[in-house]
Design an enzyme around this catalytic site. Structure first.
Site, PDB file in Angstrom:
ATOM      1  CE  LYS A 143      -2.184   0.587   3.670  1.00  0.00           C
ATOM      2  NZ  LYS A 143      -2.908   0.030   4.785  1.00  0.00           N
TER       3      LYS A 143
ATOM      4  CB  THR B 140       5.155  -0.035  -2.444  1.00  0.00           C
ATOM      5  OG1 THR B 140       5.921  -0.550  -1.351  1.00  0.00           O
ATOM      6  CG2 THR B 140       5.961  -0.118  -3.712  1.00  0.00           C
TER       7      THR B 140
ATOM      8  NE  ARG C  76      -0.264   5.242   8.334  1.00  0.00           N
ATOM      9  CZ  ARG C  76      -0.646   3.978   8.401  1.00  0.00           C
ATOM     10  NH1 ARG C  76      -1.070   3.462   9.535  1.00  0.00           N
ATOM     11  NH2 ARG C  76      -0.594   3.218   7.334  1.00  0.00           N
TER      12      ARG C  76
ATOM     13  CE  LYS D 158      16.837  -8.287   9.403  1.00  0.00           C
ATOM     14  NZ  LYS D 158      17.740  -8.469   8.276  1.00  0.00           N
TER      15      LYS D 158
ATOM     16  CB  ALA E 175      -4.266   1.342  11.906  1.00  0.00           C
TER      17      ALA E 175
ATOM     18  CG  PHE F 217      -4.887  -2.123   9.844  1.00  0.00           C
ATOM     19  CD1 PHE F 217      -3.544  -2.504   9.912  1.00  0.00           C
ATOM     20  CD2 PHE F 217      -5.537  -1.874  11.045  1.00  0.00           C
ATOM     21  CE1 PHE F 217      -2.888  -2.640  11.136  1.00  0.00           C
ATOM     22  CE2 PHE F 217      -4.887  -2.003  12.269  1.00  0.00           C
ATOM     23  CZ  PHE F 217      -3.569  -2.376  12.306  1.00  0.00           C
TER      24      PHE F 217
ATOM     25  CG  PHE G 280       5.676 -10.576  -6.325  1.00  0.00           C
ATOM     26  CD1 PHE G 280       6.311  -9.766  -5.390  1.00  0.00           C
ATOM     27  CD2 PHE G 280       6.076 -11.904  -6.440  1.00  0.00           C
ATOM     28  CE1 PHE G 280       7.323 -10.277  -4.580  1.00  0.00           C
ATOM     29  CE2 PHE G 280       7.095 -12.410  -5.637  1.00  0.00           C
ATOM     30  CZ  PHE G 280       7.715 -11.603  -4.696  1.00  0.00           C
TER      31      PHE G 280
ATOM     32  CD1 TRP H 207       8.630  -3.111  -4.430  1.00  0.00           C
ATOM     33  CD2 TRP H 207       9.629  -4.312  -6.019  1.00  0.00           C
ATOM     34  NE1 TRP H 207       9.623  -3.837  -3.830  1.00  0.00           N
ATOM     35  CE2 TRP H 207      10.257  -4.579  -4.773  1.00  0.00           C
ATOM     36  CE3 TRP H 207      10.109  -4.959  -7.168  1.00  0.00           C
ATOM     37  CZ2 TRP H 207      11.330  -5.476  -4.655  1.00  0.00           C
ATOM     38  CZ3 TRP H 207      11.172  -5.842  -7.058  1.00  0.00           C
ATOM     39  CH2 TRP H 207      11.765  -6.099  -5.809  1.00  0.00           C
TER      40      TRP H 207
END
Lengths: 558, 558
Positions: free
Chosen positions: B73, B75, B96, B107, B275, B303, B383, B411
């Site tokens: 989202k 991205t 945010r 990570k 959220a 979310f 993807f 991406w």
């Protein structure tokens, strides 16, 4: 007579863009990391190259024992820096950052006062460049990792009763002094008693202020002793594996902050360790950066010379290889009078004999500082009620001690009120007369170090400590900590451990109540009396009055 | 195939000085308060003038229910912003800020991914511009003042058992979830049980993100209910007198942060409320500033659309008077397959029927978002393992729902992979087709509001709540809080309250376990299931691996 308040003067300051302040020290713009238009950090890379230059003379500003009359140490530090610039010298000042929390209890402090201030005052009393928040985060990450280690099986066999690492918050919050954590069942860990200190009391703060660079920082963080096993084996931050992440959290905080005086001269404001359980000086990194960029660097130490200057010499200078050229001891006529027995309410009336009676406090500080091999000048920080006869009495007394006292009017006049002091300080520094040496050698046994400080600086008969404390010191010596210097935590109001004993008392002893190991910072703390590491708020906290007024200005903070 | 990691790409970014990014939106240099060379805050004054302009169209990026496959989202938000700029539009994105604490557990996250990222990634995962630290300080000042009020006599007659205001820390520290404070005797106050949440869960965070300006911020802070008396009278932050000082602490944090995408386009990164117990969007101030400066503003909600978009519309847009022009729902072939029952390990193989089987989750989100009167486009975030047949299946399904799905390769390719989506979004926005209206009116009773969300968005049969909860809602209605919107706190993984029920389930109910009043933020939280407001660290926390490597680069954080 009516005066403008410090905040009024600070708000009227004609600030230059911080890049122009950096340019005065030849800091290239790309190596100044700005925070707004009037604050910047000096980049890590530039700090490293600057420090290599080592061009400047280091001038320490210290003081008599503080009294409610105020002695104006920071004001004199700032004024002397401006004064040196005014007589054509390339000078910079180095002072400490302010802690956020206490500003919501009592009113926040200026950095200096009158016409000798560092600005922007509001930012410096609020979040500034975030250094203390980074220290809070790094400290509390270690805390969380300790409890997390135990939660997941306690492979290091930490004795939960022997965890000495607490948590910190930059807030006056007495409710957090003594807490139980990990209540609520299995998923929250093992309940245990612990508490919070205020951030400036964190060993991480002391470490940041003594570390040479990020590598040294990481090593020192790793050395922190956080807990012991049942067999009293020390568990370190390195055992927990937190030192790398803490270093990453502190990477920006390690870069010194550059701001300016009201006269647009460079001021490094960086670090702010407690002056009781820690050493009370600005960061080594800032001092060394300033020494690489300026010909004269004026810095200050916390409290009076018995505590502040001693720690500056025996901890900061010893560890960082710094050799101060001159020390300025700040005194005021009013403080001399209070040392001579006058009540605060009566300070407005001339009282030469009280001044004379109070001078031995100053005299002992002169003698002590000279004992470190550093030439001394006394700065009489002028107050409008001082009479000529009172000032003359201080000067005469100081002359008898083989030093010179110079009247300074930087509070009212800025640099032009302090050129005489600046000229004399520069002469002394240029003469290279100092033969600085710390008070005691590294290899002296720990208890003897305490005795040496107590006898030679406080003029006490002896140090009192029970067997348990002496045994603890022996244990630390056996564990390899015997070469650390001592960080005395005692009242700043007296040479003795009794805050009411002004002047230059003798015939007293120094009871050591507790000793603490700051293995990362690299000193042993000797606690003599009650030391509060988490302040509370007063009945009517300043926070209730702090707000933006209709003009959009902050009210109540100053 | 081998890819560079997000952090490798981010470190290779050719960043422009932040002043040049500001210039793209006509922000004068004097109104950009720099933090280093690649981050800045936009000054309060300029924000006020920019917001008055209201030139831009608002584009919401939302998503299907998240799956372990990831939907991309942020991205897509970043990619779409870059895409709009690439087709010659004046666009900005609003996202945010990241929370510090969780980065030491798992990570840290990138802001976006691949060629669609916001930089500087490292700073954004560490202290950034200090906003969250300021929120922590403001929150904890109020906490300290509450206990201090009681300590000094409790004039407000606070029932110590009914203090609802806890403390916060931006750290994953399970030991602080449930604590006892004020142990240790008279000088430390009255012992009581309380605890800490993580900073992003603070109501101060939600308030900062919903406040229009400093005045509104102060009013909202004042409205926070912190405790109750024995007679259940609410005690507010204003009663404690903390709202002014809290506002002063938050003055810089209220200024939106400007950074840049990898393609040097402007990105506002400001605020980061939870959220679940909060509304999960970036700040109103940042969104409105961006709308005053850019023609197209791309923002995202937390979310999936059932939670994030609903709160964006019903809380943020309602309260701030925002009217979104277009909504983009992000879906991936992989996530469709997981909704269709495929395990994560099997996502690499083509499976058109599973894609088709999973599409109804997307379909319901399309229908829901359209129900708010906002035109919808679906972005299929490509993807490398996606097959043409699978993509075609998603497109065909979306077309049947009366919408369009556009394949996006931002991406891998940055803006040139997303021009088709950008073109379509701009067309829809320019057509001004949206007729935005929130789901329910302000004056609907609180419980009916919950039922409306549950039935119309989650497609549940009803809301289950015991009498105590219904009585509490009635009490709040009587106290004047009946006009507040509802903030649902439920799992993000399903339309239901059962995280394992993927797809588009029906025949379920929504049990409300607890309700909470966020009077300052201006919503009632309905908690459906377990909500964790203080995370813990895992067995092997990321912090153990985070450090500077020999090249001086941060390792382990990403």
């Amino acid at each position: 007579m009516s005066f403008k308040t410090d905040i009024q003067i600070a708000r009227e300051a004609k600030k230059l863009p911080i890049q122009e302040i950096g340019a005065k020290l030849n800091i290239p713009t790309e190596h100044l990391l700005p925070f707004g238009h009037d604050k910047a950090k000096v980049s890590q890379d530039f700090v490293a190259s600057a420090r290599a230059a080592k061009r400047g003379k280091l001038i320490l500003v210290t003081a008599i024992n503080p009294t409610p009359a105020g002695e104006g140490k920071t004001t004199t530090t700032v004024g002397l820096g401006d004064g040196l610039c005014a007589i054509g010298k390339r000078a910079a000042i180095c002072i400490r950052e302010a802690s956020l929390g206490p500003n919501f209890g009592m009113k926040g402090g200026a950095a200096g006062g009158g016409m000798a201030q560092v600005v922007p005052m509001e930012d410096m009393n609020l979040h500034f460049t975030g250094d203390f928040h980074a220290i809070t985060s790094a400290h509390n990450l270690l805390s969380a990792m300790i409890d997390n280690h135990i939660y997941w099986g306690n492979a290091l066999e930490i004795d939960e009763r022997r965890i000495v690492w607490r948590r910190v918050m930059d807030m006056n919050d007495r409710a957090l002094r003594d807490t139980v954590v990990s209540l609520g069942g299995v998923s929250n860990g093992f309940p245990r008693q612990t508490g919070f200190d205020i951030t400036v009391a964190s060993e991480v703060m002391a470490i940041l202020c003594l570390a040479a660079d990020l590598d040294d920082l990481q090593n020192r963080l790793g050395d922190i002793v956080v807990a012991y096993t049942r067999e009293k084996k020390a568990i370190t931050c390195r055992d927990i594996g937190a030192e790398g992440a803490m270093t990453v959290l502190l990477k920006d905080a390690m870069q010194p902050n550059l701001v300016q005086t009201l006269e647009n001269n460079p001021a490094f404001v960086h670090g702010g360790p407690f002056a009781n359980i820690a050493h009370g000086c600005n960061s080594v990194v800032a001092t060394q950066t300033a020494l690489g960029l300026a010909d004269y660097v004026v810095t200050e130490a916390g409290f009076g010379a018995d505590l502040g200057a001693e720690k500056f010499f025996d901890i900061k200078c010893r560890k960082a290889g710094l050799a101060p050229s001159v020390a300025v001891i700040v005194a005021t006529v009013r403080a001399m009078k209070m040392n001579g027995g006058v009540a605060k309410a009566d300070l407005g009336s001339e009282n030469v004999s009280a001044v004379q009676k109070g001078c031995p406090n100053l005299g002992r500080h002169i003698e002590n500082v000279k004992g470190f091999g550093v030439p001394v000048v006394v700065a009489i920080n002028h107050f409008h009620s001082d009479t000529d006869a009172e000032v003359a009495a201080v000067k005469a007394y100081v002359a008898e001690q083989g030093a010179e006292a110079i009247l300074c009017r930087h509070w009212a006049e800025g640099s032009k009120g302090v050129t005489a002091l600046a000229t004399r300080v520069a002469e002394l520094a240029d003469a290279d007369q100092a033969q600085f040496a710390p008070l005691y050698p590294d290899d002296m046994p720990l208890f003897e170090k305490m005795q040496t400080i107590a006898r030679r600086i406080y003029r006490a008969d002896d140090v009192l400590a029970d067997d348990k404390i002496r045994a603890q010191l022996k244990e630390w010596e056996a564990a390899g900590y015997g070469n650390l210097p001592i960080c005395m935590a005692k009242t700043q109001y007296s040479f003795t451990t009794d805050p009411t004993r002004r002047g230059a008392p003798t015939g007293h002893s120094v009871p050591v109540r507790e000793v603490r190991l700051s293995a990362g910072a690299g000193f042993i703390v000797a606690i003599c009396g009650e030391i509060m590491t988490m302040p509370g708020l007063p009945r009517k906290p300043a926070a209730e009055s702090i707000r933006f007024n209709e003009e959009g200005l902050i009210e109540g903070l100053f």
